[in-house]
Design a protein around this motif. Structure first.
Motif, PDB file in Angstrom:
ATOM      1  N   GLY B  61       0.797  -1.346   0.028  1.00  0.00           N
ATOM      2  CA  GLY B  61      -0.237   0.207  -0.114  1.00  0.00           C
ATOM      3  C   GLY B  61       0.794   1.342  -0.049  1.00  0.00           C
ATOM      4  O   GLY B  61       0.193   2.336  -0.132  1.00  0.00           O
ATOM      5  N   VAL B  62       2.110   1.133   0.216  1.00  0.00           N
ATOM      6  CA  VAL B  62       2.897   2.255   0.086  1.00  0.00           C
ATOM      7  C   VAL B  62       3.372   2.641  -1.251  1.00  0.00           C
ATOM      8  O   VAL B  62       4.109   1.572  -1.827  1.00  0.00           O
ATOM      9  N   GLU B  63       3.334   3.742  -1.785  1.00  0.00           N
ATOM     10  CA  GLU B  63       3.744   3.992  -3.327  1.00  0.00           C
ATOM     11  C   GLU B  63       5.254   4.385  -3.227  1.00  0.00           C
ATOM     12  O   GLU B  63       5.612   5.215  -2.620  1.00  0.00           O
ATOM     13  N   LYS B  64       6.037   3.428  -3.861  1.00  0.00           N
ATOM     14  CA  LYS B  64       7.504   3.599  -3.935  1.00  0.00           C
ATOM     15  C   LYS B  64       7.947   5.044  -4.660  1.00  0.00           C
ATOM     16  O   LYS B  64       8.983   5.457  -4.413  1.00  0.00           O
ATOM     17  N   ASP B  65       7.084   5.352  -5.662  1.00  0.00           N
ATOM     18  CA  ASP B  65       7.398   6.498  -6.590  1.00  0.00           C
ATOM     19  C   ASP B  65       6.796   7.725  -5.717  1.00  0.00           C
ATOM     20  O   ASP B  65       7.698   8.863  -6.253  1.00  0.00           O
ATOM     21  N   LYS B  66       6.098   7.639  -4.832  1.00  0.00           N
ATOM     22  CA  LYS B  66       5.844   8.736  -3.892  1.00  0.00           C
ATOM     23  C   LYS B  66       6.614   9.070  -2.612  1.00  0.00           C
ATOM     24  O   LYS B  66       7.192   9.935  -2.500  1.00  0.00           O
ATOM     25  N   PHE B  67       7.229   7.974  -2.297  1.00  0.00           N
ATOM     26  CA  PHE B  67       8.123   8.039  -1.110  1.00  0.00           C
ATOM     27  C   PHE B  67       9.403   7.365  -1.600  1.00  0.00           C
ATOM     28  O   PHE B  67       9.728   5.966  -1.361  1.00  0.00           O
ATOM     29  N   LEU B  68      10.390   8.246  -2.141  1.00  0.00           N
ATOM     30  CA  LEU B  68      11.785   7.705  -2.514  1.00  0.00           C
ATOM     31  C   LEU B  68      12.526   7.535  -1.213  1.00  0.00           C
ATOM     32  O   LEU B  68      12.984   8.187  -0.627  1.00  0.00           O
ATOM     33  N   ILE B  69      13.199   6.328  -1.181  1.00  0.00           N
ATOM     34  CA  ILE B  69      14.231   6.224  -0.226  1.00  0.00           C
ATOM     35  C   ILE B  69      15.664   5.796  -0.676  1.00  0.00           C
ATOM     36  O   ILE B  69      15.712   4.884  -1.531  1.00  0.00           O
ATOM     37  N   ASN B  70      16.800   6.440  -0.150  1.00  0.00           N
ATOM     38  CA  ASN B  70      17.935   6.105  -0.672  1.00  0.00           C
ATOM     39  C   ASN B  70      18.815   5.948   0.399  1.00  0.00           C
ATOM     40  O   ASN B  70      18.718   6.772   1.679  1.00  0.00           O
ATOM     41  N   HIS B  71      19.659   4.787   0.528  1.00  0.00           N
ATOM     42  CA  HIS B  71      20.506   4.518   1.555  1.00  0.00           C
ATOM     43  C   HIS B  71      21.941   4.352   1.234  1.00  0.00           C
ATOM     44  O   HIS B  71      22.267   3.070   0.947  1.00  0.00           O
ATOM     45  N   ALA B  72      22.627   5.312   0.988  1.00  0.00           N
ATOM     46  CA  ALA B  72      23.711   5.417   0.111  1.00  0.00           C
ATOM     47  C   ALA B  72      24.918   5.136   1.093  1.00  0.00           C
ATOM     48  O   ALA B  72      25.938   4.539   0.539  1.00  0.00           O
ATOM     49  N   SER B  73      24.853   5.055   2.396  1.00  0.00           N
ATOM     50  CA  SER B  73      25.946   4.820   3.306  1.00  0.00           C
ATOM     51  C   SER B  73      25.573   4.033   4.565  1.00  0.00           C
ATOM     52  O   SER B  73      24.208   3.979   4.742  1.00  0.00           O
ATOM     53  N   LEU B  74      26.372   3.632   5.248  1.00  0.00           N
ATOM     54  CA  LEU B  74      25.981   2.898   6.441  1.00  0.00           C
ATOM     55  C   LEU B  74      25.462   3.831   7.691  1.00  0.00           C
ATOM     56  O   LEU B  74      25.131   3.158   8.611  1.00  0.00           O
ATOM     57  N   THR B  75      25.516   5.122   7.544  1.00  0.00           N
ATOM     58  CA  THR B  75      25.086   5.847   8.554  1.00  0.00           C
ATOM     59  C   THR B  75      24.021   6.983   8.124  1.00  0.00           C
ATOM     60  O   THR B  75      23.418   7.744   8.708  1.00  0.00           O
ATOM     61  N   LEU B  76      23.406   6.778   6.745  1.00  0.00           N
ATOM     62  CA  LEU B  76      22.511   7.785   6.200  1.00  0.00           C
ATOM     63  C   LEU B  76      21.489   7.222   5.320  1.00  0.00           C
ATOM     64  O   LEU B  76      21.814   6.449   4.254  1.00  0.00           O
ATOM     65  N   SER B  77      20.229   7.413   5.829  1.00  0.00           N
ATOM     66  CA  SER B  77      19.146   7.159   4.907  1.00  0.00           C
ATOM     67  C   SER B  77      18.212   8.177   4.749  1.00  0.00           C
ATOM     68  O   SER B  77      18.163   9.113   5.639  1.00  0.00           O
ATOM     69  N   THR B  78      17.917   8.409   3.526  1.00  0.00           N
ATOM     70  CA  THR B  78      16.932   9.496   3.141  1.00  0.00           C
ATOM     71  C   THR B  78      15.563   9.180   2.427  1.00  0.00           C
ATOM     72  O   THR B  78      15.334   8.338   1.935  1.00  0.00           O
ATOM     73  N   LEU B  79      14.392   9.850   3.209  1.00  0.00           N
ATOM     74  CA  LEU B  79      13.271   9.710   2.536  1.00  0.00           C
ATOM     75  C   LEU B  79      12.718  10.994   2.035  1.00  0.00           C
ATOM     76  O   LEU B  79      12.837  12.012   2.285  1.00  0.00           O
ATOM     77  N   THR B  80      12.467  10.879   0.482  1.00  0.00           N
ATOM     78  CA  THR B  80      11.911  12.019  -0.118  1.00  0.00           C
ATOM     79  C   THR B  80      10.370  11.837  -0.425  1.00  0.00           C
ATOM     80  O   THR B  80      10.011  10.808  -0.942  1.00  0.00           O
ATOM     81  N   VAL B  81       9.563  12.848   0.055  1.00  0.00           N
ATOM     82  CA  VAL B  81       7.997  12.946  -0.384  1.00  0.00           C
ATOM     83  C   VAL B  81       8.042  13.681  -1.655  1.00  0.00           C
ATOM     84  O   VAL B  81       8.276  14.918  -1.629  1.00  0.00           O
ATOM     85  N   THR B  82       7.628  13.040  -2.612  1.00  0.00           N
ATOM     86  CA  THR B  82       7.755  13.728  -3.820  1.00  0.00           C
ATOM     87  C   THR B  82       6.217  14.354  -4.274  1.00  0.00           C
ATOM     88  O   THR B  82       5.312  13.721  -3.865  1.00  0.00           O
TER      89      THR B  82
END
Lengths: 112, 115
Positions: B61-82
């Motif tokens: 039920g969670v739209e992946k194109d709406k809520f973009l998640i990036n976990h580029a390093s072992l200490t940082l994850s980002t959530l972008t609400v588009t």
């Protein structure tokens, strides 16, 4: 998905009294955790109890787990005004990659 | 103890704006982080699991194109609400896994208000 139910939804007690809240869950678990959330803040971990444990203590907190009844309780003894918060139980299961499934929470108000 | 820092703590913006929320583990490495959403007086609902170096796993039920998640390093994850809309207004909380079968460490949450 949410699998826990907590009881009561809200609790108001006088400072110095004990507060007890209960959590029930539906599927088998590997651990059950209790967290506290102050208004508008993140969650703070309180206690983790594993499925092979029956009781655990941490300071003024006591947690019990009854896997046959799929239920847990959190007791806060000698409550203080600073204990005012929402308390959530959450279950972790290997079958679900240990993702936490949270209960609805109990809001506790401790009156000075 | 393990500390997770989440920024910003509060965002107010116009409809159609994209908003990025950061979640950092300050004193430990987090292979796995989680993003939750919480409506007023309700429980936390898991939105997605963020895995370092790979794609996030989204809950039903969670739209992946709406809520973009990036976990580029072992200490940082980002959530972008588009292209956020008023219905996206909520309290978003991240956490970092302390290990399998271990407690999670939570950030302080981000209150998102879309006008």
């Amino acid at each position: 998905s949410q699998q826990g139910e907590e009881d009561p939804q809200a609790l108001s007690i006088q400072e110095g009294e004990n507060a007890t809240m209960n959590c029930s869950y539906k599927t088998s678990i590997n651990n059950l955790q209790w967290y506290r959330q102050n208004s508008g803040r993140g969650l703070v971990h309180l206690i983790l109890i594993r499925s092979n444990e029956r009781e655990k203590h941490s300071g003024r907190l006591r947690v019990t787990l009854d896997t046959s009844k799929k239920s847990s309780s959190l007791l806060i003894t000698a409550s203080r005004a600073a204990d005012t918060a929402s308390y959530f139980c959450a279950t972790g299961s290997r079958s679900n990659d240990y993702k936490l499934s949270f209960g609805a929470g109990t809001t506790v108000t401790v009156r000075a | 103890g393990a500390v997770v820092s989440q920024h910003p703590s509060r965002v107010i913006c116009k409809s159609g704006t994209s908003v990025k929320i950061e979640c950092r583990s300050l004193d430990f490495q987090a292979t796995t982080m989680f993003w939750y959403r919480q409506f007023p007086k309700q429980s936390l609902m898991l939105m997605a699991t963020s895995n370092e170096g790979s794609k996030a796993t989204y809950e039903q039920g969670v739209e992946k194109d709406k809520f973009l998640i990036n976990h580029a390093s072992l200490t940082l994850s980002t959530l972008t609400v588009t292209s956020a809309h008023p219905e996206d207004s909520s309290f978003y909380i991240c956490s970092a896994e302390g290990g399998r079968d271990q407690p999670q460490h939570f950030g302080d949450g981000t209150r998102l208000s879309i006008l």
